[in-house]
Design a protein around this motif. Structure first.
Motif, mmCIF file in Angstrom:
data_model
loop_
_atom_site.group_PDB
_atom_site.id
_atom_site.type_symbol
_atom_site.label_atom_id
_atom_site.label_comp_id
_atom_site.label_asym_id
_atom_site.label_seq_id
_atom_site.Cartn_x
_atom_site.Cartn_y
_atom_site.Cartn_z
ATOM 1 N N ALA A 41 105.954 -23.825 6.920
ATOM 2 C CA ALA A 41 105.795 -24.670 5.740
ATOM 3 C C ALA A 41 105.047 -25.945 6.105
ATOM 4 O O ALA A 41 104.201 -26.429 5.352
ATOM 5 N N GLU A 43 102.885 -26.146 8.483
ATOM 6 C CA GLU A 43 101.491 -25.731 8.667
ATOM 7 C C GLU A 43 100.803 -25.586 7.305
ATOM 8 O O GLU A 43 99.629 -25.929 7.150
ATOM 9 N N LEU A 44 101.552 -25.107 6.295
ATOM 10 C CA LEU A 44 100.986 -24.994 4.945
ATOM 11 C C LEU A 44 100.621 -26.378 4.410
ATOM 12 O O LEU A 44 99.548 -26.579 3.838
ATOM 13 N N VAL A 45 101.517 -27.345 4.601
ATOM 14 C CA VAL A 45 101.226 -28.734 4.208
ATOM 15 C C VAL A 45 99.919 -29.194 4.858
ATOM 16 O O VAL A 45 99.007 -29.694 4.188
ATOM 17 N N ALA A 47 97.489 -27.418 6.372
ATOM 18 C CA ALA A 47 96.295 -26.626 6.059
ATOM 19 C C ALA A 47 95.766 -26.977 4.677
ATOM 20 O O ALA A 47 94.553 -27.103 4.469
ATOM 21 N N ARG B 10 92.149 -20.997 7.300
ATOM 22 C CA ARG B 10 93.432 -21.554 7.730
ATOM 23 C C ARG B 10 94.380 -21.682 6.543
ATOM 24 O O ARG B 10 95.565 -21.363 6.645
ATOM 25 N N LEU B 11 93.842 -22.132 5.405
ATOM 26 C CA LEU B 11 94.672 -22.267 4.207
ATOM 27 C C LEU B 11 95.174 -20.900 3.747
ATOM 28 O O LEU B 11 96.348 -20.726 3.395
ATOM 29 N N ALA B 14 97.924 -19.797 5.930
ATOM 30 C CA ALA B 14 99.137 -20.578 5.685
ATOM 31 C C ALA B 14 99.831 -20.118 4.414
ATOM 32 O O ALA B 14 101.061 -20.079 4.344
ATOM 33 N N ILE B 17 102.509 -17.037 4.236
ATOM 34 C CA ILE B 17 103.928 -17.094 4.582
ATOM 35 C C ILE B 17 104.800 -17.066 3.336
ATOM 36 O O ILE B 17 105.993 -16.825 3.416
ATOM 37 N N VAL B 45 101.239 -30.505 -1.714
ATOM 38 C CA VAL B 45 101.293 -31.040 -0.344
ATOM 39 C C VAL B 45 102.409 -32.073 -0.230
ATOM 40 O O VAL B 45 103.272 -32.006 0.651
ATOM 41 N N LEU B 48 106.073 -30.631 -0.845
ATOM 42 C CA LEU B 48 106.566 -29.805 0.254
ATOM 43 C C LEU B 48 106.858 -30.680 1.470
ATOM 44 O O LEU B 48 107.891 -30.514 2.132
ATOM 45 N N LEU B 52 110.548 -31.054 3.096
ATOM 46 C CA LEU B 52 110.808 -30.754 4.508
ATOM 47 C C LEU B 52 111.485 -31.939 5.193
ATOM 48 O O LEU B 52 112.316 -31.761 6.083
#
Lengths: 201, 201
Positions: A41, A43-45, A47, B10-11, B14, B17, B45, B48, B52
């Motif tokens: 997650a 990494e998603l942020v 990316a 990359r996006l 990501a 997942i 962004v 999330l 986290l």
């Protein structure tokens, strides 16, 4: 949902912007991200933040890229005489995988929607015209989808090119490779008969 | 995909997942976020990243929350004698919407998977036992799913409580509200017959 903490509700609402993600899926996604996949997650942020900052449109073909020109437009070995017009970047990827077009592309980044008044501002027509003015393109291949939107977009493009000195073609319709007639839908079958290819005259 | 810029690839990776998101959906999501929804993508962004950082587990019931206790555990008007055990936070939300349980909850944050060796580390058993030791719980309501995983989890819980001095129940199975027998699946129908409720003896 009233008993969820605010940060959780906010995440669920933010996830609902993803295509085909409703409230239930968003709730499940939020749960999975926070419970099982915190590293991914993060990494998603990163990316997504990186993509929002880095990615813009190729000056020539309008696809997503990080430099002034995308890899294909910057490749001098491609045939600049043939320009294929597609809906979105994924179509370029697919076409490149099929390895059947060594010309250049133009990405419309949208489709004309006939159900919503044929608004041509949805496609990058101005940029396409500008692109053609400074080029040595001879043939234009319209590679929009075979859907109502794709057909409408192809129609608009064909109208645009009517008085311009380019050869213009569109992808052929027909039975897909490996297709058995028994399982092909009636519309495709009819199209394949109408556009049958002469083998011997 | 080799012609996509790195930030885009990359996006896409990501996004994969997310549950039920494969390469094609991820590609479409990335396109939509960058082309049409940049502002909302920035909010995703931020939401999330915030989740986290802020969200951890309630000290008592193990659900997601931002404070030491979630709203429900902190609410002294709830009945501390009845504890309902569920799989995940969404189940708590649904149950609260149904407005039929004024006791407390315990969220397992997982299910036991019988197809993968009944690994009980998937559910927060230790925390549940700890929770019970410092409580005045009298009745435990097992509210896991009626799936293979939910049944396996319920079985593990029932085994755990076998020698402990709690009343233990599980949600009833049967015809859903508004269900017409004609359209109810055979398994549910059979269950509704086996677990029929006496109206008059």
């Amino acid at each position: 949902m009233s008993k969820n903490p605010d940060a959780f509700t906010r995440l669920i609402n933010a996830l609902k912007i993803l295509p085909n993600v409703g409230p239930k899926s968003a709730q499940r996604m939020a749960y999975q991200l926070l419970q099982y996949r915190r590293e991914e997650a993060q990494e998603l942020v990163d990316a997504l933040q990186n993509a929002l900052k880095q990615i813009h449109h190729c000056r020539l073909c309008n696809t997503f890229c990080e430099n002034e020109l995308c890899d294909i437009c910057a490749d001098s070995s491609r045939d600049g005489k043939r320009l294929m017009i597609v809906h979105m970047p994924a179509d370029v990827s697919n076409m490149e995988t099929a390895n059947c077009h060594d010309g250049l592309y133009f990405v419309l980044m949208g489709q004309v929607n006939p159900a919503q008044g044929m608004d041509i501002s949805a496609i990058a027509l101005d940029k396409l015209v500008e692109r053609l003015q400074q080029s040595d393109v001879e043939e234009i291949i319209i590679a929009t989808n075979f859907t109502a939107e794709g057909d409408a977009t192809a129609y608009i493009l064909a109208e645009l090119f009517k008085t311009l000195p380019y050869k213009v073609s569109r992808l052929s319709r027909g039975i897909p490779l490996g297709g058995e007639l028994e399982y092909v839908d009636a519309g495709t079958l009819a199209q394949a008969v109408y556009e049958r290819r002469m083998v011997k005259e």
